[in-house]
Scaffold this active site. Sequence first.
Site, PDB file in Angstrom:
ATOM      1  N   HIS B 124      -0.760   3.215  -2.172  1.00  0.00           N
ATOM      2  CA  HIS B 124      -2.214   3.270  -2.308  1.00  0.00           C
ATOM      3  C   HIS B 124      -2.708   4.319  -1.308  1.00  0.00           C
ATOM      4  O   HIS B 124      -2.077   4.537  -0.269  1.00  0.00           O
ATOM      5  CB  HIS B 124      -2.760   1.883  -1.948  1.00  0.00           C
ATOM      6  N   ASP B 201       2.767  -2.631   3.512  1.00  0.00           N
ATOM      7  CA  ASP B 201       1.469  -2.903   2.899  1.00  0.00           C
ATOM      8  C   ASP B 201       1.656  -4.053   1.920  1.00  0.00           C
ATOM      9  O   ASP B 201       2.217  -3.891   0.849  1.00  0.00           O
ATOM     10  CB  ASP B 201       0.959  -1.641   2.197  1.00  0.00           C
ATOM     11  N   GLN B 204      -0.736  -6.535  -2.193  1.00  0.00           N
ATOM     12  CA  GLN B 204      -0.482  -7.097  -3.524  1.00  0.00           C
ATOM     13  C   GLN B 204       0.601  -8.171  -3.500  1.00  0.00           C
ATOM     14  O   GLN B 204       0.807  -8.842  -4.510  1.00  0.00           O
ATOM     15  CB  GLN B 204      -0.067  -5.988  -4.512  1.00  0.00           C
ATOM     16  N   LYS B 227      -8.236 -10.255  -2.346  1.00  0.00           N
ATOM     17  CA  LYS B 227      -7.255 -10.243  -3.431  1.00  0.00           C
ATOM     18  C   LYS B 227      -6.485 -11.561  -3.497  1.00  0.00           C
ATOM     19  O   LYS B 227      -5.582 -11.725  -4.306  1.00  0.00           O
ATOM     20  CB  LYS B 227      -6.269  -9.086  -3.236  1.00  0.00           C
ATOM     21  N   CYS B 367      -6.660   4.382  -6.914  1.00  0.00           N
ATOM     22  CA  CYS B 367      -6.467   4.824  -5.534  1.00  0.00           C
ATOM     23  C   CYS B 367      -4.996   5.118  -5.269  1.00  0.00           C
ATOM     24  O   CYS B 367      -4.497   4.883  -4.157  1.00  0.00           O
ATOM     25  CB  CYS B 367      -6.998   3.798  -4.522  1.00  0.00           C
TER      26      CYS B 367
END
Lengths: 151, 409
Positions: B124, B201, B204, B227, B367
């Site tokens: 991202h 990261d 998700q 999220k 993104c």
Amino acid sequence: MMLDALYQEIILDHYKHPHGRGLRDPFDGEAHHVNPTCGDEITVRVASDFSDISYDGLGCSISQASASVLHELLVGHSAAEIAPIHEAFVELMQGRGQVEPDEEVLGDAVAFAGVAKFPARVKCALLPWMAFKDAAARAGVDVGVSPEVKA
Amino acid sequence: MTFDVARVRADFPILEREVNGHPLVYLDSANTSQKPRQVLEAMREHNERHNGNVSRSVHTLGTEATTAYEEARAKIAAFINAGTPDEIVFVKNSTEALNLIAHSAGQMLALKPGDEIVISEMEHHSNIVPWQLLCERTGATLRWFGITDDGRLDLAHLAELVNERTKLVSVVHMSNTLGTINDVSQIVARAREVGALVALDCSQSVPHLPVDVRGLGVDFIAFTGHKMLGPTGIGVLWGRFELLAKMPPFLGGGSMIETVTMARTTYAAPPARFEAGTPPIAEAIGLGAAVDYLSALGMEAIHQHEQDITAYALKTLSDVPGVRIFGPATPEGRGGTLSFAVDGVHPHDVGQILDAIGVEVRVGHHCAKPTCARFGVPAMTRASFYLYTTTDEIDALARGLDQVRKVFG
């Protein structure tokens, strides 16, 4: 259905069979514009007498059809003739669906009246028109006041 | 099926609404998830009954707010198996967490020309731009892993990419476009060999599968509340405490200090050192409630449900003519985020037509422009699933795609 207002037959026709597409020489001014939120891109080239307006781009049906309509409406016209058409199109797109378009001035571009009801898509329709205005300025021709483009 | 999706859905008021005259089919949870009543209630209860500023008040409301805020921290620490709640730094979102790492860890590492940072093409923008900025500031070099044709991290040049000059590796745990879940064990092992730090990261992954930071063996992870059923405005940086303790502050201001004179300041210990100013208190409490909700269902059960939905969706979409799926074609090693192209139709047009029948998907570059470029497209259409997604909703998506083909056929 609301969607029919957006995807008018005229728009889909221009999308599937674009007029004047492809970058051509010679030209006097060129501008490349990108819609940063969606990544749609367009390059517009103009001859300073507008005997040719050529373009190429990547994007959705609205932005690409809008470029085709722009070509059809503006090519071969003088700056004095183009300015009111450009202004009328921008006004239509920023009218939130409240502006009644004049077909005498806007031709096929009246089909974009429905796009004005979809705020997220207004920038798609305006992308080629803003690039055109920039390209004209780089060719040394002013085609009217710079409108403020709102998201 | 043991996972009772109907009962889950009953907790989400928004799922009862209609969009453009059709029942809402929400397939955009990788963008932002919906919130259950329990989260909305916890935030309302806080604001109606316990609102006060944290960490500075002697009065009852301030004490109650501080207790609730710190309880949320402890819940989140347990949720990801952190060593201690002090390893949880509340930030605004993943983007801020990654910028914090780039800034503070970057300064701790005293980067200079010749040093290298390694990321990947699958990131991202929030895990690309902070590192570009860091390299611009320090003269360090940015390098990256590529992506294989089937949407996996290309580790073929791992030993060359991660080398003695590498100071930090920051990669995505689960791709927000391709859905790929990266097995980072090889990267972590190689980073350890050369003494590089590893950031992950997890924007998700933490919302969708069990994540154990100690099991992963990494140094930092970043994730965001909205999220994972929580509110916007709250995110989390987790870091190993001994690293956080060595890192200089990111933002300066209230709450992050030990003592201040006009001449100089000394800083508080982590996590306070990295939480300058009044934090998003109700949001942290809301995220705590979201973690309670997820934990009660069990992350393993949620992940399994999403695997089932993903398998169904992969099969259903591959039966729609003209649809090309990006990323892994089978549910193994991938999560419930599915990006695709519809032959000859721009994603914005796909999204618009789907919206007209109440199907909400994300369109655009997500993104992640380098990932799109890797697959030769400017944009993708993405359907993403969560604990409340049903097979009926996948069928609605497929019907919508038939409609797309009718309009543009």
